[in-house]
Motif scaffolding. Structure first.
Motif, PDB file in Angstrom:
ATOM      1  N   PHE A   1       0.845  -1.187   0.000  1.00 33.01           N
ATOM      2  CA  PHE A   1       0.000   0.000   0.000  1.00 33.01           C
ATOM      3  C   PHE A   1       0.888   1.248   0.000  1.00 33.01           C
ATOM      4  O   PHE A   1       1.853   1.307   0.757  1.00 33.01           O
ATOM      5  CB  PHE A   1      -0.895  -0.005   1.248  1.00 33.01           C
ATOM      6  N   PRO A   2       0.652   2.226  -0.847  1.00 31.60           N
ATOM      7  CA  PRO A   2      -0.462   2.421  -1.784  1.00 31.60           C
ATOM      8  C   PRO A   2      -0.142   2.030  -3.229  1.00 31.60           C
ATOM      9  O   PRO A   2      -0.749   2.567  -4.160  1.00 31.60           O
ATOM     10  CB  PRO A   2      -0.696   3.932  -1.679  1.00 31.60           C
ATOM     11  N   PHE A   3       0.809   1.122  -3.433  1.00 27.53           N
ATOM     12  CA  PHE A   3       1.217   0.725  -4.778  1.00 27.53           C
ATOM     13  C   PHE A   3       0.538  -0.581  -5.209  1.00 27.53           C
ATOM     14  O   PHE A   3       1.030  -1.274  -6.091  1.00 27.53           O
ATOM     15  CB  PHE A   3       2.737   0.543  -4.848  1.00 27.53           C
ATOM     16  N   HIS A   4      -0.587  -0.904  -4.608  1.00 24.31           N
ATOM     17  CA  HIS A   4      -1.219  -2.208  -4.778  1.00 24.31           C
ATOM     18  C   HIS A   4      -2.242  -2.241  -5.904  1.00 24.31           C
ATOM     19  O   HIS A   4      -2.864  -3.287  -6.138  1.00 24.31           O
ATOM     20  CB  HIS A   4      -1.939  -2.586  -3.485  1.00 24.31           C
ATOM     21  N   ILE A   5      -2.429  -1.149  -6.619  1.00 25.25           N
ATOM     22  CA  ILE A   5      -3.573  -1.014  -7.516  1.00 25.25           C
ATOM     23  C   ILE A   5      -3.614  -2.090  -8.590  1.00 25.25           C
ATOM     24  O   ILE A   5      -4.682  -2.476  -9.083  1.00 25.25           O
ATOM     25  CB  ILE A   5      -3.586   0.408  -8.147  1.00 25.25           C
ATOM     26  N   TRP A   6      -2.449  -2.618  -8.983  1.00 22.03           N
ATOM     27  CA  TRP A   6      -2.417  -3.610 -10.049  1.00 22.03           C
ATOM     28  C   TRP A   6      -2.864  -4.991  -9.579  1.00 22.03           C
ATOM     29  O   TRP A   6      -3.324  -5.815 -10.388  1.00 22.03           O
ATOM     30  CB  TRP A   6      -0.995  -3.725 -10.620  1.00 22.03           C
ATOM     31  N   LEU A   7      -2.752  -5.273  -8.293  1.00 20.51           N
ATOM     32  CA  LEU A   7      -2.910  -6.651  -7.816  1.00 20.51           C
ATOM     33  C   LEU A   7      -4.343  -7.182  -7.885  1.00 20.51           C
ATOM     34  O   LEU A   7      -4.553  -8.312  -8.348  1.00 20.51           O
ATOM     35  CB  LEU A   7      -2.342  -6.771  -6.394  1.00 20.51           C
ATOM     36  N   PRO A   8      -5.376  -6.446  -7.442  1.00 25.01           N
ATOM     37  CA  PRO A   8      -6.731  -7.033  -7.474  1.00 25.01           C
ATOM     38  C   PRO A   8      -7.177  -7.465  -8.861  1.00 25.01           C
ATOM     39  O   PRO A   8      -7.745  -8.564  -9.019  1.00 25.01           O
ATOM     40  CB  PRO A   8      -7.610  -5.896  -6.920  1.00 25.01           C
ATOM     41  N   ASN A   9      -6.938  -6.651  -9.887  1.00 21.38           N
ATOM     42  CA  ASN A   9      -7.337  -7.036 -11.235  1.00 21.38           C
ATOM     43  C   ASN A   9      -6.514  -8.201 -11.760  1.00 21.38           C
ATOM     44  O   ASN A   9      -7.041  -9.104 -12.412  1.00 21.38           O
ATOM     45  CB  ASN A   9      -7.212  -5.849 -12.185  1.00 21.38           C
ATOM     46  N   ALA A  10      -5.209  -8.190 -11.484  1.00 15.17           N
ATOM     47  CA  ALA A  10      -4.351  -9.285 -11.947  1.00 15.17           C
ATOM     48  C   ALA A  10      -4.802 -10.612 -11.353  1.00 15.17           C
ATOM     49  O   ALA A  10      -4.842 -11.640 -12.047  1.00 15.17           O
ATOM     50  CB  ALA A  10      -2.900  -9.000 -11.576  1.00 15.17           C
ATOM     51  N   TYR A  11      -5.136 -10.618 -10.079  1.00 15.56           N
ATOM     52  CA  TYR A  11      -5.594 -11.849  -9.433  1.00 15.56           C
ATOM     53  C   TYR A  11      -6.997 -12.244  -9.904  1.00 15.56           C
ATOM     54  O   TYR A  11      -7.308 -13.434 -10.016  1.00 15.56           O
ATOM     55  CB  TYR A  11      -5.612 -11.668  -7.913  1.00 15.56           C
ATOM     56  N   SER A  12      -7.848 -11.259 -10.154  1.00 13.09           N
ATOM     57  CA  SER A  12      -9.253 -11.545 -10.434  1.00 13.09           C
ATOM     58  C   SER A  12      -9.478 -12.150 -11.808  1.00 13.09           C
ATOM     59  O   SER A  12     -10.350 -13.008 -11.973  1.00 13.09           O
ATOM     60  CB  SER A  12     -10.082 -10.260 -10.297  1.00 13.09           C
ATOM     61  N   TYR A  13      -8.708 -11.722 -12.807  1.00 17.15           N
ATOM     62  CA  TYR A  13      -9.008 -12.096 -14.185  1.00 17.15           C
ATOM     63  C   TYR A  13      -8.003 -13.072 -14.788  1.00 17.15           C
ATOM     64  O   TYR A  13      -8.182 -13.510 -15.922  1.00 17.15           O
ATOM     65  CB  TYR A  13      -9.113 -10.833 -15.046  1.00 17.15           C
ATOM     66  N   ALA A  14      -6.952 -13.417 -14.067  1.00 19.06           N
ATOM     67  CA  ALA A  14      -6.010 -14.430 -14.547  1.00 19.06           C
ATOM     68  C   ALA A  14      -6.645 -15.813 -14.452  1.00 19.06           C
ATOM     69  O   ALA A  14      -7.611 -16.013 -13.694  1.00 19.06           O
ATOM     70  CB  ALA A  14      -4.732 -14.379 -13.714  1.00 19.06           C
ATOM     71  N   PRO A  15      -6.130 -16.800 -15.195  1.00 14.25           N
ATOM     72  CA  PRO A  15      -6.588 -18.172 -14.977  1.00 14.25           C
ATOM     73  C   PRO A  15      -6.406 -18.572 -13.516  1.00 14.25           C
ATOM     74  O   PRO A  15      -5.501 -18.089 -12.833  1.00 14.25           O
ATOM     75  CB  PRO A  15      -5.658 -18.991 -15.897  1.00 14.25           C
ATOM     76  N   ASN A  16      -7.256 -19.458 -13.042  1.00 10.22           N
ATOM     77  CA  ASN A  16      -7.301 -19.745 -11.611  1.00 10.22           C
ATOM     78  C   ASN A  16      -5.985 -20.289 -11.062  1.00 10.22           C
ATOM     79  O   ASN A  16      -5.587 -19.937  -9.953  1.00 10.22           O
ATOM     80  CB  ASN A  16      -8.441 -20.722 -11.317  1.00 10.22           C
ATOM     81  N   ILE A  17      -5.291 -21.137 -11.829  1.00  8.66           N
ATOM     82  CA  ILE A  17      -4.037 -21.665 -11.287  1.00  8.66           C
ATOM     83  C   ILE A  17      -2.953 -20.583 -11.282  1.00  8.66           C
ATOM     84  O   ILE A  17      -2.054 -20.602 -10.439  1.00  8.66           O
ATOM     85  CB  ILE A  17      -3.545 -22.921 -12.034  1.00  8.66           C
ATOM     86  N   VAL A  18      -3.051 -19.627 -12.199  1.00  7.62           N
ATOM     87  CA  VAL A  18      -2.091 -18.520 -12.199  1.00  7.62           C
ATOM     88  C   VAL A  18      -2.305 -17.655 -10.965  1.00  7.62           C
ATOM     89  O   VAL A  18      -1.348 -17.255 -10.286  1.00  7.62           O
ATOM     90  CB  VAL A  18      -2.231 -17.685 -13.488  1.00  7.62           C
ATOM     91  N   THR A  19      -3.564 -17.371 -10.644  1.00  8.08           N
ATOM     92  CA  THR A  19      -3.869 -16.603  -9.441  1.00  8.08           C
ATOM     93  C   THR A  19      -3.334 -17.302  -8.204  1.00  8.08           C
ATOM     94  O   THR A  19      -2.702 -16.678  -7.336  1.00  8.08           O
ATOM     95  CB  THR A  19      -5.385 -16.404  -9.307  1.00  8.08           C
ATOM     96  N   ALA A  20      -3.580 -18.606  -8.096  1.00  7.24           N
ATOM     97  CA  ALA A  20      -3.121 -19.364  -6.925  1.00  7.24           C
ATOM     98  C   ALA A  20      -1.593 -19.364  -6.840  1.00  7.24           C
ATOM     99  O   ALA A  20      -1.020 -19.184  -5.756  1.00  7.24           O
ATOM    100  CB  ALA A  20      -3.658 -20.791  -6.988  1.00  7.24           C
TER     101      ALA A  20
END
Length: 498
Positions: free
Chosen positions: A231-250
């Motif tokens: 924080f506050p440089f986290h802006i990229w993380l929620p979208n990257a985790y949300s829309y990547a393939p599930n095993i990539v997110t994990a």
């Protein structure tokens, strides 16, 4: 020293690196997955043997090409780096056990060879960052990891075109972070004439009062913070985790940000030194508030998410706040808490994201409005999620409790109002975690399923890795001699204790 241990630091990297181009040539659903899983398991085995060897005999150094440092590139495995290597390769192998059916549903079979080649390159980059003893090599491996990460995230576009936007956002922000790191390394090279980390550390006291050295610290800390999603440089993380393939997110949830936490620890405690970082420079005053704001605000934001992956993504930013606070305390106990939480959070969050992936595999949705009654429709998957959620909260007998216990000890060691306030803040953050986990429990077990919703449990090929992570997490929540022992040993070494 056995022959394996002599070459272990480079073997753990060469195995996935050399396998990646071969994997890109493979076709079909099974062959590239099986090949990648075997290579990851081999890297995990090497890392495991290396960790036990280092814990018993001290650091292992490997001179690439026979060129002695500081002229040649050196790989160094100490307790911290070998511990993080074990986490990375272990998470990777566990995720790959899950990957065969999951990724086939999200990525077309014609691209699976390329997908797993990028996966192996990401693994190579993470392992390389952890073990290299060369500052410029850190940047090189970071770019290998980052470029392959952008590809892996973008491959989620089959189910959601927003994966392309998320990958582009990550690329832009990640490039800024990498540029800052490269500039910082350049300043250190300007002042010391070497890129060897140990050599830079030995000279740093003589240059610490110069402006280029202080600029280097600023660029490196900010650049790593961006990669870390602090924080506050986290802006990229929620979208990257949300829309990547599930095993990539994990995979990324358990490894990518943890590598950046490792890098922050390595530069602050090994290169800059405790006295300079927290004495001459006010890093405690900088990092401590950011960590507190992260674990309070991001836990609160997680409560209001309607997407399960975004909820867990904001939770991850909050957990990174705990690690940041442990570093900022500049104490052996605080550093132990941060290193231990790298391990504990990696296992727990990977298991949780795999549970979410199984829910998506069966229902085709990860939105909370579609999860009513999921506890009856998918009892094994839902229960695994609940157990993982208990670890996020920090319930006793879970690894989350062990991490928070060490961090609580560290903040109370201060014996001042700031320490007591931090303890209260940790309690409030845990209560927020209770709320967002309870939202899922309420939907899963106390709401009726909508008409026509898919039902049926996830396949055993998905359930086995999920429960493997959940059970392993509970094991390390009860038996802490290995996880806490290695973390304490690494913290003592970094703090300069004999």
């Amino acid at each position: 020293m056995s022959e394996l241990m002599t070459h272990a630091p480079v073997l753990a990297i060469l195995i996935p690196l050399l396998g990646a181009p071969l994997c890109a040539l493979m076709r079909g659903n099974t062959v590239p997955w099986l090949f990648t899983t075997v290579l990851s398991a081999l890297s995990f085995y090497v890392s495991l043997q290396l960790l036990f060897h280092v814990a018993a005999n001290g650091p292992v150094s490997y001179e690439l090409g026979g060129w002695a440092p500081p002229w040649g590139i050196e790989y160094v495995a100490d307790t911290l780096s070998s511990f993080v290597m074990l986490v990375i390769s272990g998470i990777s192998t566990g995720v790959l056990l899950y990957a065969k059916e999951s990724i086939a549903a999200e990525v077309s079979s014609s691209r699976l060879g390329l997908f797993f080649a990028a996966y192996l390159l990401a693994l190579t980059g993470m392992m390389g960052i952890t073990v290299t003893g060369d500052a410029f090599n850190i940047f090189v491996f970071m770019e290998i990891m980052s470029l392959s990460s952008y590809v892996l995230i973008a491959m989620g576009e089959r189910n959601d075109r927003r994966a392309l936007t998320a990958a582009f956002q990550y690329l832009v922000i990640g490039t800024i972070g990498a540029t800052f790191i490269l500039i910082g390394v350049g300043f250190l090279y300007l002042m010391t004439g070497t890129l060897n980390i140990a050599d830079i550390a030995s000279q740093f006291d003589t240059i610490s009062e110069t402006r280029p050295a202080r600029a280097a610290v600023g660029f490196l800390v900010v650049g790593i913070a961006i990669k870390l999603a602090m924080f506050p440089f986290h802006i990229w993380l929620p979208n990257a985790y949300s829309y990547a393939p599930n095993i990539v997110t994990a995979f990324f949830a358990g490894t990518a940000t943890k590598v950046s936490v490792y890098l922050l620890i390595r530069f602050i405690f090994t290169v800059f030194g405790v006295d300079f970082s927290f004495g001459a420079l006010p890093l405690t005053e900088l990092l401590l508030p950011l960590g507190v704001i992260a674990f309070l605000s991001m836990s609160l934001v997680a409560i209001f998410q309607d997407n399960l992956k975004r909820l867990l993504a904001f939770s991850s930013v909050a957990q990174l706040g705990y690690m940041t606070v442990g570093i900022a305390l500049a104490s052996e106990t605080g550093l132990t808490a941060s290193i231990l939480h790298i391990f504990n959070h990696a296992i727990v969050k990977t298991g949780l994201f795999l549970s979410v992936g199984a829910i998506f595999f069966v229902t085709g949705s990860i939105y909370l409005k579609d999860l009513a009654g999921i506890g009856q429709r998918m009892p094994m998957t839902s229960f695994s999620f609940v157990l993982g959620g208990l670890a996020l909260i920090g319930v006793p007998l879970t690894p989350g409790f062990i991490s928070k216990w060490y961090l609580l000890q560290a903040v109370l060691e201060r014996g001042d109002m700031i320490g007591y306030s931090l303890a209260v803040g940790m309690l409030i953050s845990s209560l927020f975690a209770v709320i967002y986990i309870w939202r899922i429990v309420e939907l899963a077990y106390f709401k009726p399923s909508p008409e026509g919703t898919p039902s049926g449990e996830a396949p055993y090929s998905l359930l086995f890795p999920i429960w493997l992570f959940i059970l392993v997490s509970f094991y390390f929540g009860i038996e802490t001699s290995y996880s806490a022992g290695f973390a304490e040993q690494a913290a003592k070494f970094l703090m300069g204790a004999p």
